[in-house]
Design a protein around this motif. Structure first.
Motif, PDB file in Angstrom:
ATOM      1  N   PRO A 154       0.833  -1.214   0.000  1.00  0.00           N
ATOM      2  CA  PRO A 154       0.000   0.000   0.000  1.00  0.00           C
ATOM      3  C   PRO A 154       0.862   1.256   0.000  1.00  0.00           C
ATOM      4  O   PRO A 154       2.044   1.224   0.381  1.00  0.00           O
ATOM      5  CB  PRO A 154      -0.811  -0.136   1.296  1.00  0.00           C
ATOM      6  N   ASP A 155       0.268   2.363  -0.376  1.00  0.00           N
ATOM      7  CA  ASP A 155       1.021   3.614  -0.511  1.00  0.00           C
ATOM      8  C   ASP A 155       1.676   4.059   0.787  1.00  0.00           C
ATOM      9  O   ASP A 155       2.783   4.608   0.781  1.00  0.00           O
ATOM     10  CB  ASP A 155       0.093   4.729  -1.021  1.00  0.00           C
ATOM     11  N   GLU A 156       1.011   3.817   1.932  1.00  0.00           N
ATOM     12  CA  GLU A 156       1.592   4.262   3.196  1.00  0.00           C
ATOM     13  C   GLU A 156       2.882   3.522   3.524  1.00  0.00           C
ATOM     14  O   GLU A 156       3.824   4.098   4.090  1.00  0.00           O
ATOM     15  CB  GLU A 156       0.586   4.119   4.350  1.00  0.00           C
ATOM     16  N   MET A 157       2.952   2.244   3.132  1.00  0.00           N
ATOM     17  CA  MET A 157       4.189   1.495   3.364  1.00  0.00           C
ATOM     18  C   MET A 157       5.269   1.938   2.390  1.00  0.00           C
ATOM     19  O   MET A 157       6.445   2.016   2.745  1.00  0.00           O
ATOM     20  CB  MET A 157       3.942  -0.004   3.217  1.00  0.00           C
ATOM     21  N   LYS A 158       4.897   2.237   1.168  1.00  0.00           N
ATOM     22  CA  LYS A 158       5.873   2.729   0.198  1.00  0.00           C
ATOM     23  C   LYS A 158       6.446   4.070   0.646  1.00  0.00           C
ATOM     24  O   LYS A 158       7.624   4.348   0.437  1.00  0.00           O
ATOM     25  CB  LYS A 158       5.226   2.844  -1.185  1.00  0.00           C
ATOM     26  N   SER A 159       5.601   4.883   1.277  1.00  0.00           N
ATOM     27  CA  SER A 159       6.072   6.160   1.788  1.00  0.00           C
ATOM     28  C   SER A 159       7.119   5.957   2.876  1.00  0.00           C
ATOM     29  O   SER A 159       8.130   6.664   2.926  1.00  0.00           O
ATOM     30  CB  SER A 159       4.880   6.959   2.348  1.00  0.00           C
ATOM     31  N   VAL A 160       6.915   4.965   3.738  1.00  0.00           N
ATOM     32  CA  VAL A 160       7.893   4.639   4.775  1.00  0.00           C
ATOM     33  C   VAL A 160       9.210   4.198   4.143  1.00  0.00           C
ATOM     34  O   VAL A 160      10.297   4.633   4.544  1.00  0.00           O
ATOM     35  CB  VAL A 160       7.356   3.525   5.701  1.00  0.00           C
ATOM     36  N   LEU A 161       9.118   3.372   3.130  1.00  0.00           N
ATOM     37  CA  LEU A 161      10.320   2.850   2.469  1.00  0.00           C
ATOM     38  C   LEU A 161      11.116   3.952   1.785  1.00  0.00           C
ATOM     39  O   LEU A 161      12.348   3.907   1.759  1.00  0.00           O
ATOM     40  CB  LEU A 161       9.931   1.770   1.456  1.00  0.00           C
ATOM     41  N   ARG A 162      10.434   4.929   1.231  1.00  0.00           N
ATOM     42  CA  ARG A 162      11.140   6.023   0.553  1.00  0.00           C
ATOM     43  C   ARG A 162      11.904   6.897   1.542  1.00  0.00           C
ATOM     44  O   ARG A 162      12.896   7.530   1.176  1.00  0.00           O
ATOM     45  CB  ARG A 162      10.146   6.872  -0.242  1.00  0.00           C
ATOM     46  N   ARG A 163      11.455   6.906   2.805  1.00  0.00           N
ATOM     47  CA  ARG A 163      12.105   7.750   3.808  1.00  0.00           C
ATOM     48  C   ARG A 163      13.193   7.013   4.598  1.00  0.00           C
ATOM     49  O   ARG A 163      14.066   7.642   5.168  1.00  0.00           O
ATOM     50  CB  ARG A 163      11.070   8.273   4.813  1.00  0.00           C
ATOM     51  N   THR A 164      13.129   5.701   4.644  1.00  0.00           N
ATOM     52  CA  THR A 164      13.984   4.965   5.574  1.00  0.00           C
ATOM     53  C   THR A 164      15.439   4.916   5.133  1.00  0.00           C
ATOM     54  O   THR A 164      15.744   4.889   3.941  1.00  0.00           O
ATOM     55  CB  THR A 164      13.469   3.528   5.757  1.00  0.00           C
ATOM     56  N   ASP A 165      16.322   4.917   6.133  1.00  0.00           N
ATOM     57  CA  ASP A 165      17.734   4.632   5.881  1.00  0.00           C
ATOM     58  C   ASP A 165      18.140   3.341   6.590  1.00  0.00           C
ATOM     59  O   ASP A 165      19.315   3.019   6.690  1.00  0.00           O
ATOM     60  CB  ASP A 165      18.613   5.803   6.340  1.00  0.00           C
ATOM     61  N   GLY A 166      17.139   2.613   7.084  1.00  0.00           N
ATOM     62  CA  GLY A 166      17.390   1.345   7.770  1.00  0.00           C
ATOM     63  C   GLY A 166      17.577   1.466   9.264  1.00  0.00           C
ATOM     64  O   GLY A 166      17.510   0.460   9.987  1.00  0.00           O
ATOM     65  N   SER A 167      17.787   2.687   9.757  1.00  0.00           N
ATOM     66  CA  SER A 167      18.049   2.868  11.189  1.00  0.00           C
ATOM     67  C   SER A 167      16.776   2.871  12.027  1.00  0.00           C
ATOM     68  O   SER A 167      16.838   2.848  13.258  1.00  0.00           O
ATOM     69  CB  SER A 167      18.819   4.174  11.419  1.00  0.00           C
ATOM     70  N   ASP A 168      15.614   2.943  11.368  1.00  0.00           N
ATOM     71  CA  ASP A 168      14.359   2.966  12.109  1.00  0.00           C
ATOM     72  C   ASP A 168      13.781   1.567  12.307  1.00  0.00           C
ATOM     73  O   ASP A 168      12.584   1.405  12.542  1.00  0.00           O
ATOM     74  CB  ASP A 168      13.341   3.873  11.412  1.00  0.00           C
ATOM     75  N   THR A 169      14.629   0.556  12.211  1.00  0.00           N
ATOM     76  CA  THR A 169      14.203  -0.805  12.533  1.00  0.00           C
ATOM     77  C   THR A 169      14.747  -1.172  13.906  1.00  0.00           C
ATOM     78  O   THR A 169      15.736  -0.607  14.375  1.00  0.00           O
ATOM     79  CB  THR A 169      14.717  -1.825  11.500  1.00  0.00           C
ATOM     80  N   ILE A 170      14.086  -2.119  14.555  1.00  0.00           N
ATOM     81  CA  ILE A 170      14.529  -2.591  15.860  1.00  0.00           C
ATOM     82  C   ILE A 170      14.625  -4.110  15.847  1.00  0.00           C
ATOM     83  O   ILE A 170      13.963  -4.778  15.055  1.00  0.00           O
ATOM     84  CB  ILE A 170      13.569  -2.148  16.984  1.00  0.00           C
ATOM     85  N   CYS A 171      15.467  -4.649  16.709  1.00  0.00           N
ATOM     86  CA  CYS A 171      15.579  -6.095  16.886  1.00  0.00           C
ATOM     87  C   CYS A 171      15.104  -6.440  18.289  1.00  0.00           C
ATOM     88  O   CYS A 171      15.642  -5.935  19.274  1.00  0.00           O
ATOM     89  CB  CYS A 171      17.029  -6.557  16.686  1.00  0.00           C
ATOM     90  N   ILE A 172      14.104  -7.296  18.386  1.00  0.00           N
ATOM     91  CA  ILE A 172      13.558  -7.704  19.678  1.00  0.00           C
ATOM     92  C   ILE A 172      13.646  -9.228  19.788  1.00  0.00           C
ATOM     93  O   ILE A 172      13.345  -9.935  18.834  1.00  0.00           O
ATOM     94  CB  ILE A 172      12.095  -7.264  19.836  1.00  0.00           C
ATOM     95  N   GLY A 173      14.051  -9.723  20.954  1.00  0.00           N
ATOM     96  CA  GLY A 173      14.079 -11.158  21.191  1.00  0.00           C
ATOM     97  C   GLY A 173      15.441 -11.796  21.079  1.00  0.00           C
ATOM     98  O   GLY A 173      15.570 -13.022  21.182  1.00  0.00           O
ATOM     99  N   ALA A 174      16.485 -10.996  20.907  1.00  0.00           N
ATOM    100  CA  ALA A 174      17.838 -11.557  20.763  1.00  0.00           C
ATOM    101  C   ALA A 174      18.297 -12.263  22.026  1.00  0.00           C
ATOM    102  O   ALA A 174      19.129 -13.169  21.966  1.00  0.00           O
ATOM    103  CB  ALA A 174      18.830 -10.450  20.401  1.00  0.00           C
ATOM    104  N   GLU A 175      17.736 -11.877  23.171  1.00  0.00           N
ATOM    105  CA  GLU A 175      18.183 -12.458  24.430  1.00  0.00           C
ATOM    106  C   GLU A 175      17.883 -13.944  24.550  1.00  0.00           C
ATOM    107  O   GLU A 175      18.502 -14.647  25.346  1.00  0.00           O
ATOM    108  CB  GLU A 175      17.560 -11.711  25.624  1.00  0.00           C
ATOM    109  N   PHE A 176      16.937 -14.450  23.764  1.00  0.00           N
ATOM    110  CA  PHE A 176      16.749 -15.906  23.766  1.00  0.00           C
ATOM    111  C   PHE A 176      16.859 -16.481  22.355  1.00  0.00           C
ATOM    112  O   PHE A 176      16.141 -17.390  21.954  1.00  0.00           O
ATOM    113  CB  PHE A 176      15.427 -16.340  24.424  1.00  0.00           C
ATOM    114  N   ASP A 177      17.822 -15.905  21.602  1.00  0.00           N
ATOM    115  CA  ASP A 177      18.206 -16.449  20.295  1.00  0.00           C
ATOM    116  C   ASP A 177      17.041 -16.547  19.318  1.00  0.00           C
ATOM    117  O   ASP A 177      16.943 -17.508  18.551  1.00  0.00           O
ATOM    118  CB  ASP A 177      18.864 -17.827  20.460  1.00  0.00           C
ATOM    119  N   ALA A 178      16.170 -15.565  19.346  1.00  0.00           N
ATOM    120  CA  ALA A 178      15.049 -15.541  18.401  1.00  0.00           C
ATOM    121  C   ALA A 178      14.731 -14.094  18.050  1.00  0.00           C
ATOM    122  O   ALA A 178      13.589 -13.658  18.128  1.00  0.00           O
ATOM    123  CB  ALA A 178      13.827 -16.241  18.996  1.00  0.00           C
TER     124      ALA A 178
END
Length: 277
Positions: A154-178
């Motif tokens: 959808p257009d709203e997700m494409k708008s996010v992709l056009r703005r992102t530099d990858g730093s606005d992602t997060i990793c959750i769950g690494a503490e138990f290898d998932a």
């Protein structure tokens, strides 16, 4: 099945990717469609890898089974389960990931696994050439194609992709290898809510049950559509979407551009090697 049936009109072998713990999914696909399936990719994170491999072997014995892995240990487990090949998904990709980047994971597999492997995570001409030198069987493009002309987002997700530099992602769950890499919309409480679930699950001493509950929790909040109110499995590689497509380029053109750039890089490597000989 409706979507899979469209494969009959394709002029190339059909590959499908399925959640590795989607019990019974193979039985819901018609025999006519199964006949067209050339490759099956089982997603990473299964707690029943051997069971899922047996299920698909029985249902589609002619197809090649590729198991998505995020660590060297998962590669060992995949080999023992009878996988034909590996899809090495790097830390920079979206969804469930491990600690190693795609290229580091590829180096580990090149040194220790007898199975052919494909690399996913931040792929462009440079990494494609590096993967070739490393001995990879191929590369996998995912969100690098998200802004192609064929993209169904959808257009709203494409708008996010056009703005992102990858730093606005997060990793959750690494503490138990998932760990799961996700996009969180600004001021969206869903990310913090998922962190709280992860903290709660850390009190569960049964690793197998903990992983099952964690994957279920993630699947409950992750959404492929609009970002508002939910999380989206987006990797740092999404920053490449604008560079390679930007809404004006087809999937075929993106692939051709990357392959031609890869070939050019490999020629440079050969010329450098020759000059040093």
């Amino acid at each position: 099945n409706v979507k899979l049936s469209l494969a009959r009109f394709a002029h190339a072998p059909l590959a499908i990717k399925t959640g590795s713990d989607q019990t019974g999914f193979a039985d819901r696909i018609s025999n006519a469609v199964l006949h067209d399936i050339d490759t099956i990719v089982l997603a990473a994170g299964s707690v029943n890898t051997a069971t899922r491999v047996r299920e698909w072997r029985n249902r589609c014995p002619h197809a090649r089974l590729i198991l998505e892995i995020t660590s060297r240990q998962e590669a060992v487990d995949a080999q023992r389960a009878g996988a034909d090949a590996l899809l090495a998904k790097g830390h920079e990709a979206g969804g469930f990931v491990g600690d190693a980047t795609a290229f580091i994971l590829g180096q580990q597999l090149a040194a220790s696994s007898p199975l052919p492997f494909y690399l996913q995570g931040g792929i462009g001409p440079n990494t494609a050439a590096a993967a070739t030198v490393l001995g990879a069987a191929g590369i996998v493009l995912c969100q690098e194609l998200a802004l192609s002309r064929e993209s169904p987002l959808p257009d709203e997700m494409k708008s996010v992709l056009r703005r992102t530099d990858g730093s606005d992602t997060i990793c959750i769950g690494a503490e138990f290898d998932a760990a799961c890499r996700l996009y969180v919309a600004p001021k969206d409480p869903a990310g913090e809510a998922l962190r709280e679930i992860a903290d709660t699950l850390m009190g569960n001493s049964d690793r197998r049950e903990r992983l099952v509950l964690w994957r279920r929790a993630v699947q409950g909040v992750v959404h492929q559509g609009a970002p508002e109110g939910r999380l989206w499995p987006m990797g740092q590689e999404a920053a490449l979407a604008t560079r390679w497509s930007g809404g004006r380029t087809t999937v075929s053109e993106v692939i051709e551009n990357i392959l031609s750039g890869c070939a050019r890089n490999l020629r440079h490597v050969r010329l450098f090697a020759t000059s040093r000989a």
